[in-house]
Design a protein around this motif. Sequence first.
Motif, PDB file in Angstrom:
ATOM      1  N   ARG A   1       0.848  -1.192   0.000  1.00  0.00           N
ATOM      2  CA  ARG A   1       0.000   0.000   0.000  1.00  0.00           C
ATOM      3  C   ARG A   1       0.882   1.240   0.000  1.00  0.00           C
ATOM      4  NH1 ARG A   1      -4.761  -2.399  -1.111  1.00  0.00           N
ATOM      5  NH2 ARG A   1      -5.480  -3.779   0.527  1.00  0.00           N
ATOM      6  N   PHE A   2       0.649   2.107  -0.965  1.00  0.00           N
ATOM      7  CA  PHE A   2       1.385   3.363  -0.990  1.00  0.00           C
ATOM      8  C   PHE A   2       0.846   4.323   0.062  1.00  0.00           C
ATOM      9  CE2 PHE A   2       3.296   2.691  -5.258  1.00  0.00           C
ATOM     10  CZ  PHE A   2       4.554   3.193  -4.966  1.00  0.00           C
ATOM     11  N   ALA A   3       1.718   5.199   0.545  1.00  0.00           N
ATOM     12  CA  ALA A   3       1.310   6.252   1.469  1.00  0.00           C
ATOM     13  C   ALA A   3       2.031   7.533   1.076  1.00  0.00           C
ATOM     14  CB  ALA A   3       1.630   5.865   2.905  1.00  0.00           C
TER      15      ALA A   3
ATOM     16  N   LYS B   1       6.115   6.574   0.423  1.00  0.00           N
ATOM     17  CA  LYS B   1       6.332   5.444   1.345  1.00  0.00           C
ATOM     18  C   LYS B   1       5.455   4.281   0.900  1.00  0.00           C
ATOM     19  CE  LYS B   1       7.987   7.572   5.549  1.00  0.00           C
ATOM     20  NZ  LYS B   1       7.619   8.994   5.483  1.00  0.00           N
ATOM     21  N   LEU B   2       5.993   3.092   1.064  1.00  0.00           N
ATOM     22  CA  LEU B   2       5.264   1.897   0.666  1.00  0.00           C
ATOM     23  C   LEU B   2       5.207   0.943   1.862  1.00  0.00           C
ATOM     24  CD1 LEU B   2       3.974   0.465  -1.855  1.00  0.00           C
ATOM     25  CD2 LEU B   2       6.166  -0.711  -2.098  1.00  0.00           C
ATOM     26  N   VAL B   3       3.987   0.557   2.230  1.00  0.00           N
ATOM     27  CA  VAL B   3       3.794  -0.372   3.343  1.00  0.00           C
ATOM     28  C   VAL B   3       3.536  -1.757   2.753  1.00  0.00           C
ATOM     29  CG1 VAL B   3       2.439  -0.884   5.400  1.00  0.00           C
ATOM     30  CG2 VAL B   3       2.712   1.477   4.647  1.00  0.00           C
TER      31      VAL B   3
ATOM     32  N   ILE C   1       7.935  -0.791   6.205  1.00  0.00           N
ATOM     33  CA  ILE C   1       7.694   0.517   5.606  1.00  0.00           C
ATOM     34  C   ILE C   1       8.946   0.874   4.810  1.00  0.00           C
ATOM     35  CG2 ILE C   1       7.192   2.942   6.015  1.00  0.00           C
ATOM     36  CD1 ILE C   1       5.885   2.145   8.639  1.00  0.00           C
ATOM     37  N   SER C   2       8.766   1.116   3.533  1.00  0.00           N
ATOM     38  CA  SER C   2       9.913   1.379   2.664  1.00  0.00           C
ATOM     39  C   SER C   2       9.766   2.742   2.010  1.00  0.00           C
ATOM     40  CB  SER C   2      10.015   0.320   1.566  1.00  0.00           C
ATOM     41  OG  SER C   2       9.990  -0.960   2.113  1.00  0.00           O
ATOM     42  N   GLN C   3      10.893   3.278   1.585  1.00  0.00           N
ATOM     43  CA  GLN C   3      10.887   4.521   0.808  1.00  0.00           C
ATOM     44  C   GLN C   3      11.093   4.147  -0.650  1.00  0.00           C
ATOM     45  OE1 GLN C   3      10.553   7.836   2.135  1.00  0.00           O
ATOM     46  NE2 GLN C   3      10.132   8.118  -0.036  1.00  0.00           N
TER      47      GLN C   3
ATOM     48  N   ILE D   1      14.096   0.909  -3.709  1.00  0.00           N
ATOM     49  CA  ILE D   1      13.271   0.753  -2.514  1.00  0.00           C
ATOM     50  C   ILE D   1      14.195   0.480  -1.341  1.00  0.00           C
ATOM     51  CG2 ILE D   1      11.519  -0.640  -1.364  1.00  0.00           C
ATOM     52  CD1 ILE D   1      10.292  -1.274  -3.905  1.00  0.00           C
ATOM     53  N   SER D   2      14.065   1.272  -0.295  1.00  0.00           N
ATOM     54  CA  SER D   2      14.865   0.971   0.877  1.00  0.00           C
ATOM     55  C   SER D   2      13.941   0.885   2.089  1.00  0.00           C
ATOM     56  CB  SER D   2      15.923   2.042   1.089  1.00  0.00           C
ATOM     57  OG  SER D   2      15.309   3.309   1.037  1.00  0.00           O
ATOM     58  N   VAL D   3      14.149  -0.173   2.873  1.00  0.00           N
ATOM     59  CA  VAL D   3      13.289  -0.385   4.033  1.00  0.00           C
ATOM     60  C   VAL D   3      13.664   0.610   5.121  1.00  0.00           C
ATOM     61  CG1 VAL D   3      12.629  -2.018   5.836  1.00  0.00           C
ATOM     62  CG2 VAL D   3      12.919  -2.809   3.488  1.00  0.00           C
ATOM     63  N   LEU D   4      12.675   1.358   5.597  1.00  0.00           N
ATOM     64  CA  LEU D   4      12.904   2.329   6.666  1.00  0.00           C
ATOM     65  C   LEU D   4      12.619   1.708   8.031  1.00  0.00           C
ATOM     66  CD1 LEU D   4      11.027   5.397   5.117  1.00  0.00           C
ATOM     67  CD2 LEU D   4      13.474   4.937   5.044  1.00  0.00           C
ATOM     68  N   ASN D   5      11.505   0.998   8.102  1.00  0.00           N
ATOM     69  CA  ASN D   5      11.084   0.396   9.367  1.00  0.00           C
ATOM     70  C   ASN D   5      10.670  -1.041   9.128  1.00  0.00           C
ATOM     71  OD1 ASN D   5      10.662   3.250   9.776  1.00  0.00           O
ATOM     72  ND2 ASN D   5       9.562   2.695  11.650  1.00  0.00           N
TER      73      ASN D   5
ATOM     74  N   SER E   1      -1.926  -0.851  -5.688  1.00  0.00           N
ATOM     75  CA  SER E   1      -1.997   0.421  -4.966  1.00  0.00           C
ATOM     76  C   SER E   1      -1.235   1.475  -5.752  1.00  0.00           C
ATOM     77  CB  SER E   1      -1.384   0.240  -3.562  1.00  0.00           C
ATOM     78  OG  SER E   1      -1.316   1.460  -2.879  1.00  0.00           O
ATOM     79  N   TRP E   2      -1.857   2.641  -5.932  1.00  0.00           N
ATOM     80  CA  TRP E   2      -1.219   3.736  -6.665  1.00  0.00           C
ATOM     81  C   TRP E   2      -0.433   4.622  -5.716  1.00  0.00           C
ATOM     82  CZ3 TRP E   2      -1.360   3.744 -11.856  1.00  0.00           C
ATOM     83  CH2 TRP E   2      -2.398   3.063 -12.500  1.00  0.00           C
TER      84      TRP E   2
ATOM     85  N   LEU F   1       0.685   8.322  -4.507  1.00  0.00           N
ATOM     86  CA  LEU F   1      -0.242   9.441  -4.379  1.00  0.00           C
ATOM     87  C   LEU F   1      -0.198  10.381  -5.569  1.00  0.00           C
ATOM     88  CD1 LEU F   1      -0.747   8.172  -1.733  1.00  0.00           C
ATOM     89  CD2 LEU F   1      -0.566  10.385  -0.626  1.00  0.00           C
TER      90      LEU F   1
END
Lengths: 420, 300
Positions: A385-387, A391-393, A410-412, B2-6, B264-265, B267
Amino acid sequence: MKIKELKRTVNVSWSPAEQYPIMLAAGSAAQQVDASFSSNAFLELYSLNLEEPGMDLELKSSLQTQHKFQKLVWSGAGVIVGGCDGGLLQFYNSDKLLNNSADALVGSSSKHSGHVSALDINPYQRNLLASGASESEIFIWDLNNTSQPMAPGNRNQPYDHVQGLAWNQQVQHILGSTFANRCVVWDLRKNEPIMKLSDSQSRTRWRSLAWHPSVATQLCIASEDDQVPVIQLWDLRLAASPLVTLEGHQKGVLSLSWCRQDPDLLVSAGKDGRLLCWNPNNTKPGGELVLEVCRQEAWVFEVGWCPRSPALLASASSEQQVAVHALLPARMPDTSVHNQSNMLESFGGAGSLGALPSVARAAPPPPPPQPARAPRWLRRPAAARFAFGGKLVTFEKCPQEAGSQKLVYISQVVSEPEIV
Amino acid sequence: MISVLNTIDTGHEDMIHDAELDYYGLRLATCSSDNSVKIYDIKSGTQTLAADLKGHFGPVWQIAWAHPKYGNLLASCSYDRKVIIWKESGEWTKLYEYTGHESSVNSVAWAPAEYGLILACCSSDGSISIITYNQDGGNWDVKKIPGAHAIGVNSISWCPAISADLNLDPLSNKEAPKRIVSGGCDNLIKIWREQGDQWVEENRLEMHMDWVRDVAWAPSLGLQHSMIASCSQDKRVVIWTSDDNVSWTPTILNTFDDVVWSVSWSLTGNILAVSGGDNKVSLWRENADGQWLCISEVAK
């Protein structure tokens, strides 16, 4: 909950998973006479017609046949096989049937004796058919060449009618067969029976059987005896006694179907007119009844999960009734409201009429039952899911066992790396 | 790329079915087959559990954050046939419970904030409900689309308020009609338009050959036309485009190796994230020639 019906006394078969759109094949049932004593027999194909409200299936093709049917199966190899009286097997090309072509009957054989009431298509090789009839006869057919069937070994003694046949869902050369007082498992590579299950303590009369969709050594067998209307789960590794006996039918059980998309769901149909859904993997005494799908007067002699769309079941009963059921309550749109407003308009609109006499409006009926546990096909295992801010969950399918971590990431997302 | 933040260990005791960041990306809501909804505060690589919401009696399939101008509101839907709207005022409590469905409620989605506080939800009973908060009365109005998809509606998504509806004259300042897209077990995608006090079927899009698992209407920011992404049990993802929101043209984005469960798009509406049953997540973008290219693939 019933969503479609067909007023015919027929044997039915779902189209195979490969076939799109989903169809039902219906062949006039042998040894059944309708109110007009008509002896005409038909093989008909119906589409589910789900886009339309209302209970009707849509007839796609109809072929008059010489014989009525004991059993129908539809192979992914494009062949519909009918088992008939007098040892007869009929092979129809499903594409030709759909095109209403007159030469859809592409082969027949009378190698069997007695009525052919047990048929099953191998889940791995769609051209392999097993058939069973009287005198313990079992044949394995190659649908590409039906001239030379083979036997899986010597006929099982004492000679008896083959009530049911089912290919193992995991190991392609294992075939299960039921006779009234035993269940025999064959290994086609060895060409011999490898296991015989019989419950000497009970007066069961076995009829239908179904293999576990994912555990190779387990199968359910059902008894059509009205005194002992039970279903038993057996494991071939512990063949001394059943793992569990499912008790719920009041009269003999005539048909079983195990859901491939969710092995916790087994459906059974019986002479008590009930369609019951079980979780056979729960071995508590008496078994876990998940849901009563429906209850009617007439015998239900056949039931099957739709191979393609998991939530659907088809059943056939002896009183001119084929029904398609949805496992979860799915109410069709209520057309009566619409009719009422039409009626009011004819009287000059609601305003010109007095208030309706207050019919005691009962509280809305309780919602129909649904299985306590959510079917497997509803459980979304993973998503992304984009945010805000790119950010991508994400989360993913994780091991089922308890204690394993349920992680969310949670990724960037950097969408324009060339700019960065 | 893509880099994982959390990485958040949610502590759920069973499968996770949805995870959504709020509007500011500061809070994460998750829901699970353990019947609970959890809310985490996310700050600089750490997270703390802010709430563990228990009110459902079945697996919770999806959650949705409302626009912050309505306060801290979270909607959840469950196999127990209920939709719950949760509100934070000091503590998280139930604001409203909707029990109008006869079967599992599979998806919830808030309308664009411009329309007010409106929630759409859809169910395995085949119907869609549109629940509107009435500011004056302080109550919730429900409109229902019965029989939207035979044997079940799996997913629902709103058309953005500012859309590429070219038929509208921007000077007349007329609001675009409200639209919803839904995907179901009849393999169809349907577009619904509000007309007077009813929702009517405006279009049905046929392409998928098995259950439609997810539909997502693209945000309209900077896009020339409207876009809807759909994914299915048939392993395909389809992009539907339209200049007028009335006639739609399908393009098959890709056929994947497994069932596709979510689309999922981003934003800005120009990247699509696709997630399947094989745990693969891929990102897709349309190039200048109108072709969809995979720009990133993540398999863990």
